[in-house]
Scaffold this active site. Sequence first.
Site, PDB file in Angstrom:
ATOM      1  N   SER A  54     -14.142  -4.710   0.891  1.00 59.39           N
ATOM      2  CA  SER A  54     -15.185  -3.881  -0.170  1.00 59.39           C
ATOM      3  C   SER A  54     -16.635  -4.368   0.464  1.00 59.39           C
ATOM      4  O   SER A  54     -17.417  -4.797  -0.307  1.00 59.39           O
ATOM      5  CB  SER A  54     -14.860  -4.439  -1.338  1.00 59.39           C
ATOM      6  OG  SER A  54     -15.704  -3.627  -2.346  1.00 59.39           O
ATOM      7  N   PRO A  55     -16.894  -3.911   1.837  1.00 58.91           N
ATOM      8  CA  PRO A  55     -18.475  -4.272   2.191  1.00 58.91           C
ATOM      9  C   PRO A  55     -19.445  -3.365   1.484  1.00 58.91           C
ATOM     10  O   PRO A  55     -20.427  -3.966   1.512  1.00 58.91           O
ATOM     11  CB  PRO A  55     -18.311  -3.922   3.912  1.00 58.91           C
ATOM     12  CG  PRO A  55     -17.144  -2.979   3.623  1.00 58.91           C
ATOM     13  CD  PRO A  55     -16.145  -3.328   2.678  1.00 58.91           C
ATOM     14  N   LEU A  56     -19.108  -2.285   0.907  1.00 59.97           N
ATOM     15  CA  LEU A  56     -20.067  -1.713   0.238  1.00 59.97           C
ATOM     16  C   LEU A  56     -19.910  -1.555  -1.373  1.00 59.97           C
ATOM     17  O   LEU A  56     -20.306  -0.849  -2.217  1.00 59.97           O
ATOM     18  CB  LEU A  56     -20.147  -0.263   0.560  1.00 59.97           C
ATOM     19  CG  LEU A  56     -20.199   0.138   2.109  1.00 59.97           C
ATOM     20  CD1 LEU A  56     -20.193   1.397   2.506  1.00 59.97           C
ATOM     21  CD2 LEU A  56     -21.820  -0.555   2.733  1.00 59.97           C
ATOM     22  N   TYR A  71       0.761  -1.277   0.039  1.00 57.92           N
ATOM     23  CA  TYR A  71      -0.124  -0.077  -0.076  1.00 57.92           C
ATOM     24  C   TYR A  71       0.747   1.211  -0.195  1.00 57.92           C
ATOM     25  O   TYR A  71       1.726   1.357   0.554  1.00 57.92           O
ATOM     26  CB  TYR A  71      -0.921   0.187   1.263  1.00 57.92           C
ATOM     27  CG  TYR A  71      -2.012  -0.889   1.205  1.00 57.92           C
ATOM     28  CD1 TYR A  71      -2.173  -1.855   0.085  1.00 57.92           C
ATOM     29  CD2 TYR A  71      -2.960  -1.404   2.325  1.00 57.92           C
ATOM     30  CE1 TYR A  71      -3.385  -2.879   0.031  1.00 57.92           C
ATOM     31  CE2 TYR A  71      -3.779  -1.912   2.290  1.00 57.92           C
ATOM     32  CZ  TYR A  71      -4.096  -2.695   1.129  1.00 57.92           C
ATOM     33  OH  TYR A  71      -5.076  -3.765   1.229  1.00 57.92           O
TER      34      TYR A  71
END
Length: 322
Positions: free
Chosen positions: A211-213, A53
């Site tokens: 990526s829960p949404l 990252y």
Amino acid sequence: MDQTHLGRSGLSVSRLCLGTMNFGWKTSEEDSHAIMDRAHTEGVNFFDTANVYGFDAGKGRTEEVLGTWFAQGGERRDRTVLATKVYGGMTDWPNDTFLSARNIVRACEASLRRLQTDWIDLYQFHHSDPATPWDEIWQACETLVAQGKVLYVGSSNHAGWQLAAASESARARHFTGLVSEQSIYNLLVRDIELEVLPAAQHYGIGIIPWSPLQGGLLAGVLAKADGDRRSAEAAQQRLEQHRPAVQAYEDACAEWGLAPADVGIAWLLTRPGVTAPIIGPRTMAQFEGSLGATSITLEQAQLDRLDELFPGKQAAPMEYAW
């Protein structure tokens, strides 16, 4: 903030995991530090990062931002369950990527330097590496655990059969093995319900959904003017593919008087085997907006309606066999 055990381990983590992927390149170091301080204030003690990252600011930059935050003291490191990852290439040299014993050990030592810490609570394989045998992977992890540099080991983006193979190989070596698996999981993407979730539950591996949404599609994208997101071609294509379901979802959330983003995360918190969804804020406002999900209790009728809008999958083979 409620706490739960990470898989079958005795380690307690918050029900939300702070994803730091934006830190150091989309979010300034100062703002990143402020978000992490606020996370501790709110009882979020589980932070997730990865050695690669940093992106535009350079690989490793995000770990460096966490490191300068830990260096401020105030028990920041002791109160944090720190998770990072190994797999992605940090250089163009062939042995500085994937899951060879050489790369696991050397990448861990490099992460420790950037993070300015003596240990990593949860060291995760960022992706599967079928070319490297599990005995080699576990040999490296056993060394790191024996040295006190790593306490627990997890995986990410692994298939159900790989969780089984990893767990059986670790058992044969009398090693703890995997305690967690990071997978994409949300109302729109429920594929892990086929094989990954059943395998994880069988072996006591906690699921950490990323990526829960679904890239913002479940965050009320139709009801708000999010120019940056909606102008992105890929995001627009995903939206058009799922527009009817997303519209029905936002209508249901409006009927319930709840924010779509809160409902998406609250739903994940009801799923068997889920430890903590990863929230990846870019700003303090986004972080604060994610906290509301933990105070929502979805009723069975609401859960049933969500299943109607976004049908799930039965555990294999019941999904497709007689």
